[in-house]
Structure formats: structure tokens, C-alpha cells
Design an enzyme around this catalytic site. Structure first.
Site, short mmCIF file in Angstrom:
data_model
loop_
_atom_site.label_atom_id
_atom_site.label_comp_id
_atom_site.label_asym_id
_atom_site.label_seq_id
_atom_site.Cartn_x
_atom_site.Cartn_y
_atom_site.Cartn_z
N ARG A 116 12.08 -5.21 4.21
CA ARG A 116 11.71 -3.80 4.01
C ARG A 116 12.63 -2.85 4.79
O ARG A 116 12.98 -3.13 5.93
CB ARG A 116 10.26 -3.60 4.45
N LYS A 150 0.83 -1.21 0.00
CA LYS A 150 0.00 0.00 0.00
C LYS A 150 0.87 1.27 0.00
O LYS A 150 0.62 2.19 -0.77
CB LYS A 150 -0.92 0.02 1.25
N ARG A 181 -9.14 0.78 9.42
CA ARG A 181 -8.75 -0.61 9.70
C ARG A 181 -9.82 -1.35 10.48
O ARG A 181 -9.65 -2.54 10.77
CB ARG A 181 -7.47 -0.61 10.52
N ARG A 216 0.24 -9.18 13.22
CA ARG A 216 -0.44 -8.14 12.44
C ARG A 216 -1.38 -8.77 11.42
O ARG A 216 -2.45 -8.23 11.12
CB ARG A 216 0.60 -7.24 11.74
N ARG A 224 11.78 -1.25 10.46
CA ARG A 224 10.74 -1.00 11.47
C ARG A 224 10.76 -2.07 12.56
O ARG A 224 10.98 -3.25 12.27
CB ARG A 224 9.37 -0.97 10.80
P1 AMP Z 1 1.26 0.40 9.09
O1 AMP Z 1 2.41 1.33 8.90
O2 AMP Z 1 0.05 0.80 8.32
O3 AMP Z 1 1.65 -1.05 8.87
O4 AMP Z 1 0.85 0.51 10.64
C1 AMP Z 1 1.75 0.16 11.67
C2 AMP Z 1 1.00 0.03 12.98
O5 AMP Z 1 0.40 1.28 13.34
C3 AMP Z 1 -0.15 -0.97 12.98
O6 AMP Z 1 0.29 -2.31 13.18
C4 AMP Z 1 -0.99 -0.44 14.15
O7 AMP Z 1 -0.40 -0.75 15.40
C5 AMP Z 1 -0.87 1.07 13.97
N1 AMP Z 1 -1.92 1.61 13.06
C6 AMP Z 1 -1.75 2.15 11.84
N2 AMP Z 1 -2.92 2.54 11.31
C7 AMP Z 1 -3.88 2.22 12.22
C8 AMP Z 1 -5.30 2.33 12.25
N3 AMP Z 1 -5.98 2.85 11.21
N4 AMP Z 1 -5.94 1.89 13.35
C9 AMP Z 1 -5.28 1.37 14.39
N5 AMP Z 1 -3.95 1.20 14.43
C10 AMP Z 1 -3.23 1.63 13.35
#
Ligand code: AMP
Length: 222
Positions: free
Chosen positions: A128, A13, A89, A172, A161
Site C-alpha cells: 500500500r 475500507k 473500534r 494490528r 505508512r
Molecule cells: P487505520 O488508518 O484505520 O488503519 O488506523 C491506523 C491506526 O490509528 C490504528 O492502528 C490505531 O493505532 C489508530 N486508530 C485509528 N482509529 C482508531 C480508533 N477508532 N480507536 C483507536 N485507535 C485508532
């Protein structure tokens, strides 16, 4: 135009969003990037989010919805729309987003669902690397930077990360299947869902997307 990017972690994404941003004037809103920035700056919100993010759990809806609402209402008049990456989400967040977009009278155009398979996801996420400065995403094998550990775009330092390890990736994925998959049905019912093959390379997906936007007359303003 407003677009949501849906799909499991590692579906690509963020990579696709960066490419779309270069081809259109849409703003990219990634809740993950925003949360990591808040954590880096050790804000109250960052401190509240840290444990959830690092263990692969979802940050409570109320916190992330507030972050998005603030950015959408403060940039909404200037930008050519938003690409929401990693938000919504949960179905609660999806309903909140519908309300936020109604508030600025710019409804959602597409929910793009990037499907991907677990072996591809693990391979992508464990390799990554992300730029600390500009957020550009690399992969040590598939998309390496010209100079190891250094961003091609801004010379920033690349890092891995904390949640990109196999154990947290599996966690996740579970969280995704439980909370996020139901919102795919939410957007399917509204006729907004378009499926993309997340196992494909981002450049191929960008071409598909640009054709879709063009065929629907959505690129006129860009
Ligand atoms: P991402 O970078 O999108 O993979 O997000 C990394 C982490 O941030 C996720 O595993 C969640 O812990 C938190 N996170 C990101 N977006 C959301 C969301 N819309 N709702 C809740 N937690 C989020």
C-alpha cells in the site's frame, strides 16, 4: 445516511470509502487519517497518539471519540451523512457513536462488515502507498499510480505508512480480533450489519453497495 465501515486492517475500507464519496455526497471520516494528520502537525493530540499508532495499538477511546464528536457536530447539519472508517473500534466507541448520532438526530443506517483473509491483508498492506496530500490509496501491484511515487489525483508524493510492515500488521490483526470483532455482534443484534467480501475488488463492492442503498431507497437524497 450514516454508514460504518467495519473490518480488519487491509480489508479495503479506505479504498471503498473514497469510491463511495465520489458517488454520493457523504462525508468520509477516517480516525486513522485524522490521527495521522494530527501527528504530522505535531499537535498535543498527535504527540499523545504517535506511540499507539506506530506500534499498532489502539489510541484510548476518550481521545478518538472526542475527535469524531467534534467533526460530526460541526459538520452534521451540512453533510448528507457520514461514512465512518476505522471508527468505532471498541464496544465503548460503538456506544459513544450511538449517543453522538442520537444527539444530531441522524441515526445509523448500516454497519458494513468487510471480511478479509490474512494472506490477502498482508499482501495488500505491504504494497500500500498513500498520497501525503489527498490521502488517495494505491497499491504498487494491484492499483499502481500512472507515475511511480506520484498521486494521479493531485500530484502529491506517495509514501508507505510506518505501521504497514509485516510485524505491525500482525499486531494490528491481534488488536482487531480482540477489540473490534465484538462490535460486529453489537450491530448484528441491532439488525444493522451487512456483510461484504473484503477480498473482492473495491469497484465490485461499490456496485454491490449502490444496489443495496438503491433497493432500500437510501439514495433519494444524493
Ligand atoms: P487505520 O488508518 O484505520 O488503519 O488506523 C491506523 C491506526 O490509528 C490504528 O492502528 C490505531 O493505532 C489508530 N486508530 C485509528 N482509529 C482508531 C480508533 N477508532 N480507536 C483507536 N485507535 C485508532
Amino acid at each position: 445516511m450514516n454508514v460504518i465501515l467495519l473490518g480488519p486492517p487491509g480489508a479495503g475500507k479506505g479504498t471503498l470509502a473514497h469510491l463511495v464519496k465520489q458517488s454520493t455526497s457523504m462525508a468520509h471520516l477516517s480516525t486513522g487519517d485524522i490521527l495521522r494528520e494530527e501527528m504530522k502537525n505535531e499537535t498535543d493530540l498527535g504527540k499523545e497518539a504517535k506511540n499507539f499508532v506506530e506500534s499498532g495499538q489502539l489510541v484510548p477511546d476518550e481521545l478518538v471519540t472526542k475527535l469524531i464528536a467534534h467533526r460530526v457536530t460541526s459538520n452534521g447539519q451540512d453533510s448528507d451523512g457520514f461514512m465512518f472508517d476505522g471508527f468505532p473500534r471498541t464496544t465503548g466507541q460503538a456506544e459513544d457513536l450511538t449517543g453522538i448520532l442520537e444527539g444530531i438526530k441522524k441515526p445509523l443506517d448500516y454497519a458494513l462488515y468487510m471480511e478479509s483473509t490474512l494472506p490477502v491483508i498482508i499482501q495488500r498492506l505491504s504494497g500500500r502507498r498513500v498520497c501525503r496530500k489527498c490521502g488517495h490509496v494505491y497499491h504498487i501491484k494491484n492499483r499502481p499510480p500512472k507515475k511511480e511515487g506520484i498521486c494521479d489525483q493531485c500530484d502529491g508524493e506517495l509514501y508507505q505508512r510506518a505501521d504497514d510492515n509485516e510485524e505491525t500488521i500482525r499486531k494490528r490483526m491481534d488488536v482487531y480480533l480482540q477489540n473490534t470483532k465484538p462490535i460486529i455482534e453489537y450491530y448484528e443484534r441491532q439488525g444493522m450489519l451487512r456483510k461484504l467480501d473484503g477480498d473482492k475488488e473495491a469497484e465490485d463492492l461499490l456496485n454491490e453497495l449502490m444496489k443495496l442503498f438503491d433497493a432500500d431507497g437510501k439514495l433519494n437524497n444524493h
